[in-house]
Scaffold this motif. Structure first.
Motif, PDB file in Angstrom:
ATOM      1  N   ILE A 129       0.836  -1.195   0.000  1.00 46.17           N
ATOM      2  CA  ILE A 129       0.000   0.000   0.000  1.00 46.17           C
ATOM      3  C   ILE A 129       0.875   1.250   0.000  1.00 46.17           C
ATOM      4  O   ILE A 129       1.988   1.254   0.536  1.00 46.17           O
ATOM      5  CB  ILE A 129      -0.959   0.013   1.198  1.00 46.17           C
ATOM      6  CG1 ILE A 129      -0.196   0.101   2.518  1.00 46.17           C
ATOM      7  CG2 ILE A 129      -1.855  -1.201   1.191  1.00 46.17           C
ATOM      8  CD1 ILE A 129      -1.094   0.384   3.692  1.00 46.17           C
ATOM      9  N   GLN A 132      -3.132   5.535   3.100  1.00 43.24           N
ATOM     10  CA  GLN A 132      -4.260   5.059   3.886  1.00 43.24           C
ATOM     11  C   GLN A 132      -5.505   4.895   3.025  1.00 43.24           C
ATOM     12  O   GLN A 132      -6.284   3.952   3.199  1.00 43.24           O
ATOM     13  CB  GLN A 132      -4.547   6.041   5.032  1.00 43.24           C
ATOM     14  CG  GLN A 132      -5.637   5.597   5.995  1.00 43.24           C
ATOM     15  CD  GLN A 132      -5.242   4.385   6.822  1.00 43.24           C
ATOM     16  OE1 GLN A 132      -4.072   4.212   7.126  1.00 43.24           O
ATOM     17  NE2 GLN A 132      -6.214   3.566   7.163  1.00 43.24           N
ATOM     18  N   GLU A 134      -5.602   4.160  -0.178  1.00 39.97           N
ATOM     19  CA  GLU A 134      -5.456   2.958  -0.986  1.00 39.97           C
ATOM     20  C   GLU A 134      -5.744   1.707  -0.160  1.00 39.97           C
ATOM     21  O   GLU A 134      -6.388   0.771  -0.643  1.00 39.97           O
ATOM     22  CB  GLU A 134      -4.049   2.887  -1.573  1.00 39.97           C
ATOM     23  CG  GLU A 134      -3.836   1.698  -2.487  1.00 39.97           C
ATOM     24  CD  GLU A 134      -2.408   1.617  -3.009  1.00 39.97           C
ATOM     25  OE1 GLU A 134      -2.231   1.137  -4.137  1.00 39.97           O
ATOM     26  OE2 GLU A 134      -1.484   2.023  -2.277  1.00 39.97           O
ATOM     27  N   GLU A 135      -5.286   1.693   1.075  1.00 39.98           N
ATOM     28  CA  GLU A 135      -5.543   0.546   1.948  1.00 39.98           C
ATOM     29  C   GLU A 135      -7.039   0.345   2.154  1.00 39.98           C
ATOM     30  O   GLU A 135      -7.549  -0.776   2.038  1.00 39.98           O
ATOM     31  CB  GLU A 135      -4.861   0.760   3.295  1.00 39.98           C
ATOM     32  CG  GLU A 135      -5.163  -0.319   4.315  1.00 39.98           C
ATOM     33  CD  GLU A 135      -4.603   0.007   5.691  1.00 39.98           C
ATOM     34  OE1 GLU A 135      -5.227  -0.375   6.693  1.00 39.98           O
ATOM     35  OE2 GLU A 135      -3.545   0.662   5.749  1.00 39.98           O
ATOM     36  N   GLU A 136      -7.764   1.419   2.431  1.00 41.47           N
ATOM     37  CA  GLU A 136      -9.206   1.320   2.649  1.00 41.47           C
ATOM     38  C   GLU A 136      -9.922   0.829   1.395  1.00 41.47           C
ATOM     39  O   GLU A 136     -10.851   0.013   1.482  1.00 41.47           O
ATOM     40  CB  GLU A 136      -9.753   2.678   3.085  1.00 41.47           C
ATOM     41  CG  GLU A 136      -9.275   3.111   4.469  1.00 41.47           C
ATOM     42  CD  GLU A 136      -9.754   4.503   4.832  1.00 41.47           C
ATOM     43  OE1 GLU A 136     -10.426   5.134   3.990  1.00 41.47           O
ATOM     44  OE2 GLU A 136      -9.449   4.969   5.938  1.00 41.47           O
ATOM     45  N   LYS A 148      -3.387  -7.893   6.839  1.00 43.56           N
ATOM     46  CA  LYS A 148      -2.369  -6.871   6.579  1.00 43.56           C
ATOM     47  C   LYS A 148      -1.229  -7.018   7.576  1.00 43.56           C
ATOM     48  O   LYS A 148      -1.459  -7.148   8.781  1.00 43.56           O
ATOM     49  CB  LYS A 148      -2.967  -5.467   6.691  1.00 43.56           C
ATOM     50  CG  LYS A 148      -1.962  -4.355   6.354  1.00 43.56           C
ATOM     51  CD  LYS A 148      -2.511  -2.981   6.686  1.00 43.56           C
ATOM     52  CE  LYS A 148      -2.539  -2.721   8.170  1.00 43.56           C
ATOM     53  NZ  LYS A 148      -2.882  -1.327   8.528  1.00 43.56           N
ATOM     54  N   ILE A 189      -1.991  -8.027   2.327  1.00 42.23           N
ATOM     55  CA  ILE A 189      -1.513  -6.667   2.082  1.00 42.23           C
ATOM     56  C   ILE A 189      -0.303  -6.419   2.970  1.00 42.23           C
ATOM     57  O   ILE A 189      -0.297  -6.794   4.148  1.00 42.23           O
ATOM     58  CB  ILE A 189      -2.601  -5.623   2.394  1.00 42.23           C
ATOM     59  CG1 ILE A 189      -3.868  -5.911   1.587  1.00 42.23           C
ATOM     60  CG2 ILE A 189      -2.110  -4.216   2.132  1.00 42.23           C
ATOM     61  CD1 ILE A 189      -5.053  -5.054   2.005  1.00 42.23           C
ATOM     62  N   ASP A 191       2.148  -3.425   4.543  1.00 41.85           N
ATOM     63  CA  ASP A 191       2.244  -1.996   4.843  1.00 41.85           C
ATOM     64  C   ASP A 191       3.661  -1.700   5.323  1.00 41.85           C
ATOM     65  O   ASP A 191       4.069  -2.173   6.383  1.00 41.85           O
ATOM     66  CB  ASP A 191       1.214  -1.623   5.917  1.00 41.85           C
ATOM     67  CG  ASP A 191       1.234  -0.145   6.269  1.00 41.85           C
ATOM     68  OD1 ASP A 191       2.100   0.578   5.751  1.00 41.85           O
ATOM     69  OD2 ASP A 191       0.373   0.292   7.060  1.00 41.85           O
ATOM     70  N   SER A 194       3.529   2.939   7.194  1.00 47.33           N
ATOM     71  CA  SER A 194       2.973   3.450   8.448  1.00 47.33           C
ATOM     72  C   SER A 194       4.062   3.519   9.521  1.00 47.33           C
ATOM     73  O   SER A 194       4.987   2.705   9.553  1.00 47.33           O
ATOM     74  CB  SER A 194       1.823   2.566   8.921  1.00 47.33           C
ATOM     75  OG  SER A 194       0.785   2.556   7.967  1.00 47.33           O
TER      76      SER A 194
END
Length: 294
Positions: A129, A132, A134-136, A148, A189, A191, A194
């Motif tokens: 990702i 944020q 794009e993640e949602e 994730k 996913i 990440d 973050s």
């Protein structure tokens, strides 16, 4: 000059004459010369050897799908065309070329399909990702449950304990293993942007967060604080099994949720406490046994 009879209408056999074609609702203009340039079914249609039908507006009707007819015409004009990228569309074009008896184009499509069949395609793809938002979008748009993994080794506010680096690698290896096992059933996913945590697993069902396993904590030494990273494999396996219950749109069965949880489930989801809370719970259980001996 020869003429061709077509549903009560005649077309002069002139190579430069334009005709109107309606191929499955797709409209095309081309010349008699293009249609009769190669020895194909289209040449037979426009040389009088086959019946050709027109509608009331003079469009010549061909009862085929018109999606690839433009490519067919370009091949008749130039003798070659760029083939589509996807195997599906190449197969569709091959079927049309075969119907129109265009052997050279049919062979080119078949060779391209053979080449694509020998290419190694990625069987497991894990998106990284970038935001944020794009993640949602990924989590809410998929019909699969999602897992994730947040990995942020650069969150170096405190120093790391001696085993933390090894445990970070273990978490990544476990994530890779699970993504291979369940690639067709779960959206995985990763990440890496973050900064809120160092290592954390989050589990989603029906587009909503179900539970998480935080693998990092702060420990206190005599000189300073340290970041501690663990790899609680049993917890991660348990939550992975729980998240598989969200594959159906009806939601997980509460009894199944409890059966897959070693500590029981509350309201359909397992929640994990921090190390300090677990230690306190353990002490409370010991005190209870001491005060109420059996």
């Amino acid at each position: 000059m020869n003429t061709i009879e077509m549903s009560g209408k005649t077309i002069k056999d002139n190579p430069s004459q334009y005709v109107k074609l309606n191929v499955g609702g797709s409209l095309h203009y081309t010349t008699i010369g293009t249609l009769t340039k190669h020895d194909t079914m289209l040449r037979a249609m426009f040389s009088g050897r086959m019946e050709v039908l027109t509608d009331s507006d003079g469009w010549i009707l061909i009862d085929r799908r018109g999606k690839h007819f433009g490519t067919i015409l370009n091949f008749l004009r130039d003798g070659s065309v760029p083939l589509p990228e996807s195997s599906k569309e190449i197969a569709e074009l091959a079927a049309e070329a075969k119907y129109y008896c265009i052997s050279e184009l049919t062979e080119a499509c078949n060779q391209a399909l053979l080449k694509k069949g020998r290419e190694v395609e990625a069987l497991c793809q894990v998106p990284l990702i970038t935001s944020q938002v794009e993640e949602e979008l990924l989590i809410t748009s998929t019909t699969k449950p999602a897992i994730k993994l947040l990995i942020n080794r650069h969150n170096n506010k405190y120093s790391y304990t001696t085993t933390s680096d090894d445990n970070l690698l273990k978490n990544i290896e476990l994530f890779d293993k699970l993504s291979l096992w369940y690639k067709n059933r779960v959206l995985f996913i990763k990440d890496v942007i973050s900064t809120s945590e160092i290592c954390c697993w989050t589990f989603y069902g029906h587009g909503k967060k179900v539970s998480e396993v935080c693998c990092s904590s702060i420990v206190y030494a005599t000189d300073k604080k340290h970041n501690k990273v663990e790899c609680p494999e049993a917890r991660i396996y348990e939550e992975t099994l729980n998240i598989l219950l969200y594959e159906t749109r009806n939601g997980p069965d509460q009894e199944l949720m409890q059966a897959t949880s070693t500590r029981g489930a509350v309201s359909g989801m397992s929640s994990y406490t921090s190390d300090e809370e677990e230690e306190r719970n353990g002490l409370d259980r010991l005190r209870a046994k001491k005060n109420n001996p059996t």
